[in-house]
Design a protein around this motif. Sequence first.
Motif, PDB file in Angstrom:
ATOM      1  N   GLU A   1       0.827  -1.210   0.000  1.00 32.30           N
ATOM      2  CA  GLU A   1       0.000   0.000   0.000  1.00 32.30           C
ATOM      3  C   GLU A   1       0.860   1.258   0.000  1.00 32.30           C
ATOM      4  O   GLU A   1       0.589   2.204  -0.732  1.00 32.30           O
ATOM      5  CB  GLU A   1      -0.936  -0.007   1.214  1.00 32.30           C
ATOM      6  CG  GLU A   1      -2.177  -0.852   0.973  1.00 32.30           C
ATOM      7  CD  GLU A   1      -2.963  -1.104   2.243  1.00 32.30           C
ATOM      8  OE1 GLU A   1      -2.777  -0.366   3.237  1.00 32.30           O
ATOM      9  OE2 GLU A   1      -3.764  -2.059   2.248  1.00 32.30           O
ATOM     10  N   GLU A   2       1.914   1.234   0.813  1.00 35.27           N
ATOM     11  CA  GLU A   2       2.778   2.418   0.914  1.00 35.27           C
ATOM     12  C   GLU A   2       3.432   2.773  -0.414  1.00 35.27           C
ATOM     13  O   GLU A   2       3.390   3.916  -0.859  1.00 35.27           O
ATOM     14  CB  GLU A   2       3.867   2.196   1.973  1.00 35.27           C
ATOM     15  CG  GLU A   2       3.384   2.468   3.384  1.00 35.27           C
ATOM     16  CD  GLU A   2       4.413   2.056   4.419  1.00 35.27           C
ATOM     17  OE1 GLU A   2       4.050   1.931   5.593  1.00 35.27           O
ATOM     18  OE2 GLU A   2       5.592   1.840   4.046  1.00 35.27           O
TER      19      GLU A   2
ATOM     20  N   SER B   1       2.593   1.776  -3.391  1.00 36.19           N
ATOM     21  CA  SER B   1       1.583   2.086  -4.415  1.00 36.19           C
ATOM     22  C   SER B   1       1.186   3.543  -4.319  1.00 36.19           C
ATOM     23  O   SER B   1       1.025   4.239  -5.312  1.00 36.19           O
ATOM     24  CB  SER B   1       0.338   1.215  -4.238  1.00 36.19           C
ATOM     25  OG  SER B   1       0.674  -0.137  -4.318  1.00 36.19           O
ATOM     26  N   GLU B   2       1.053   3.990  -3.063  1.00 40.78           N
ATOM     27  CA  GLU B   2       0.702   5.386  -2.803  1.00 40.78           C
ATOM     28  C   GLU B   2       1.820   6.301  -3.293  1.00 40.78           C
ATOM     29  O   GLU B   2       1.598   7.252  -4.047  1.00 40.78           O
ATOM     30  CB  GLU B   2       0.502   5.545  -1.285  1.00 40.78           C
ATOM     31  CG  GLU B   2      -0.180   6.822  -0.862  1.00 40.78           C
ATOM     32  CD  GLU B   2      -1.640   6.850  -1.288  1.00 40.78           C
ATOM     33  OE1 GLU B   2      -2.074   7.925  -1.714  1.00 40.78           O
ATOM     34  OE2 GLU B   2      -2.318   5.796  -1.212  1.00 40.78           O
ATOM     35  N   LYS B   3       3.037   5.971  -2.899  1.00 44.34           N
ATOM     36  CA  LYS B   3       4.205   6.794  -3.212  1.00 44.34           C
ATOM     37  C   LYS B   3       4.412   6.926  -4.717  1.00 44.34           C
ATOM     38  O   LYS B   3       4.775   7.985  -5.217  1.00 44.34           O
ATOM     39  CB  LYS B   3       5.437   6.145  -2.580  1.00 44.34           C
ATOM     40  CG  LYS B   3       6.588   7.090  -2.334  1.00 44.34           C
ATOM     41  CD  LYS B   3       7.661   6.347  -1.547  1.00 44.34           C
ATOM     42  CE  LYS B   3       8.521   7.283  -0.744  1.00 44.34           C
ATOM     43  NZ  LYS B   3       9.351   6.563   0.216  1.00 44.34           N
TER      44      LYS B   3
ATOM     45  N   ALA C   1       2.098   6.458  -6.991  1.00 44.62           N
ATOM     46  CA  ALA C   1       0.833   6.813  -7.635  1.00 44.62           C
ATOM     47  C   ALA C   1       0.304   5.711  -8.549  1.00 44.62           C
ATOM     48  O   ALA C   1      -0.044   5.943  -9.708  1.00 44.62           O
ATOM     49  CB  ALA C   1       0.971   8.130  -8.404  1.00 44.62           C
TER      50      ALA C   1
ATOM     51  N   THR D   1      -1.926   3.460  -6.988  1.00 40.62           N
ATOM     52  CA  THR D   1      -3.019   2.918  -6.173  1.00 40.62           C
ATOM     53  C   THR D   1      -4.294   2.734  -6.987  1.00 40.62           C
ATOM     54  O   THR D   1      -5.003   1.744  -6.840  1.00 40.62           O
ATOM     55  CB  THR D   1      -3.290   3.846  -4.976  1.00 40.62           C
ATOM     56  OG1 THR D   1      -2.038   4.123  -4.353  1.00 40.62           O
ATOM     57  CG2 THR D   1      -4.208   3.197  -3.969  1.00 40.62           C
ATOM     58  N   ASP D   2      -4.557   3.689  -7.887  1.00 39.13           N
ATOM     59  CA  ASP D   2      -5.818   3.605  -8.641  1.00 39.13           C
ATOM     60  C   ASP D   2      -5.824   2.492  -9.685  1.00 39.13           C
ATOM     61  O   ASP D   2      -6.877   2.193 -10.247  1.00 39.13           O
ATOM     62  CB  ASP D   2      -6.137   4.962  -9.297  1.00 39.13           C
ATOM     63  CG  ASP D   2      -4.962   5.489 -10.102  1.00 39.13           C
ATOM     64  OD1 ASP D   2      -3.821   5.202  -9.725  1.00 39.13           O
ATOM     65  OD2 ASP D   2      -5.186   6.185 -11.106  1.00 39.13           O
TER      66      ASP D   2
ATOM     67  N   ARG E   1      -4.308  -0.613  -8.959  1.00 41.21           N
ATOM     68  CA  ARG E   1      -3.721  -1.783  -8.287  1.00 41.21           C
ATOM     69  C   ARG E   1      -4.419  -3.092  -8.644  1.00 41.21           C
ATOM     70  O   ARG E   1      -3.824  -4.148  -8.564  1.00 41.21           O
ATOM     71  CB  ARG E   1      -3.687  -1.575  -6.783  1.00 41.21           C
ATOM     72  CG  ARG E   1      -5.060  -1.514  -6.162  1.00 41.21           C
ATOM     73  CD  ARG E   1      -5.037  -1.066  -4.753  1.00 41.21           C
ATOM     74  NE  ARG E   1      -6.372  -0.571  -4.464  1.00 41.21           N
ATOM     75  CZ  ARG E   1      -6.697   0.127  -3.405  1.00 41.21           C
ATOM     76  NH1 ARG E   1      -5.795   0.432  -2.531  1.00 41.21           N
ATOM     77  NH2 ARG E   1      -7.942   0.519  -3.216  1.00 41.21           N
TER      78      ARG E   1
END
Lengths: 258, 327
Positions: B126-127, B129-131, B133, B135-136, B138
């Motif tokens: 999660e971390e 993926s967020e960093k 970009a 996440t959308d 995944r």
Amino acid sequence: MRNILAIAGKELRAYFHSPIAYVVMTIWAALTGFAFYLHLMVYSEEMFYMQGRGGMGAPPINLNDVIIRPMLEGFLLIVLLFLTPVITMRLFAEEKRSGSIELLLTSPVTDLEIILGKYLGALTLLVSLMVLTFVYVGLLFLYGNPDAKPVIAGALGMLLFGAALLSIGMWISTFSKNQIIAGAVTLAVLLLMYILVWLRGVATGPVGQFIAGLSLGIHIESFAKGVIDVGDLLYYVSVIFLGIFLTARSVDALKGRP
Amino acid sequence: MRASLPGDHHGHMIQVEHLTKRYGPTVAVSDVSFEVQKGEVLGFLGPNGAGKTTTMRVITGYLPPTEGKVSVAGFDVLESPIEAKRRTGYLPENPPVYPDMTVSEYLGFVARIKAVPRAEVKKRVEEVSEKCAVTDVRGRQIGKLSKGYRQRVGLAQALIHNPEVLVLDEPTAGLDPKQIIETRELIKNLAGQHTVVLSTHILPEVSKTCQRVVVINRGQVVAVGTPDDLTHHLQGYETVVVTAEGPAAEMIDKLQRVEGVNLVEPRDAAGERLTIELHAERGKDVRPEVARAVVEAGWKLYEIKTTGLSLEEIFLQLTTKDLGEAN
């Protein structure tokens, strides 16, 4: 062990994410199912014939001799010879083509863990094929009365035979970036190793007999008869280890190249 | 010879000593040495085929060195490969992804083989993926993503085990301008927390993202320094560009006579307006004198500025000089 399982899981997922697993399992189930049906027809014909003669004058026949053994010794092996290259051809070829081999080889895992993980993934698919086959055999137990011991020995023999094929196929897959080439070469090598058995009839010298003894097919005969022969068991285990060892050598050599 | 203890690295996160890599008779990299400090972003600059990728592959443990010694965080890549690889994140030129997998599946798999503790895998996925970009996307298959997303998934993969060292091979290759800017921002944010080595053949990238540059050509290091160092070191003179309106011949003649000016070269003319390049003695700022000369003559002064050598020019100088010596 964790790394091996992670890689095995990834391989298995790849088989089931792509059509490979379904195609292999369908072909296997269809061919072995049809072969089983034909053998069963022959069996009932003979039973019918014998009953007509009042069971006189013919040796007693049983399920093992007419259905299980001929399948284990012959047709199933041929199908495996053709299907295992389909399972192994992508193992390394695909990673080399896409460049993902760089991910594996720069991760904190040993080469052996990568190889064993991949092998375990392929082996799991092979075991699922075996399970499909033994659905048919289970039917025989449900409606007939076959001897269990040769069935178990035969299953073990077939698993070892298939495992040996996978090991050789995995090794050959390290040489090409092209899955089709890896698969075709594997098939050729496996068929060659299989027909070495024919030398047994023609070769007279000890060398010829020795080479015939290396044949992949020879060593399953004892299993099919219901005997677990240590020599034959060792033969398959040695081929499996040799394949893994050669794969390790080949993966190591990959690293020297650009 | 001094024994190298694990973790003993004198502040150098990466140490490359006399690295030579041969493929059969072909020498890809020859006697390359450099260090990277902790938290530094080092640019690896060179034309295609200069040996950048080979050097990076040796640092990441993908290729063994033919000669020389390479260590990451004090761990020799040949003697303690697992320890060195644990501390290295690597994004090859083509992101090493499995197209059949979804982004989450892929990052989860990489986390497991990069020795992220089982309980932290989900959190780390999660971390990063967020960093990066992603996440959308995944839940999407990687094979169906655009090149930009795939590159970011590759970067997320390199970061998943929070490595001390990040090796990025041409991280912006094949991206569109917006994605290039985003990727550079991301890399700049990584500096400090990670030691970064990135290779490129695109020069502005270096001055925008790197604190130090190693210029490599034909397998050899031709220069090391900050982008500013390189500019100053190579240039034997200061360049001043003047734009003014006036009679051309007279103006050139007058500027020639300003003290400290060695060479006057007209570069461009638009009607009466001239752009002239002056080469002045090194360390001397001739701008006030030049301005006065123009204004005193009654000409119109539009612009006066100093320019350093652009990185392109430095790069060309370095690589062609080397070529000249080699031939």
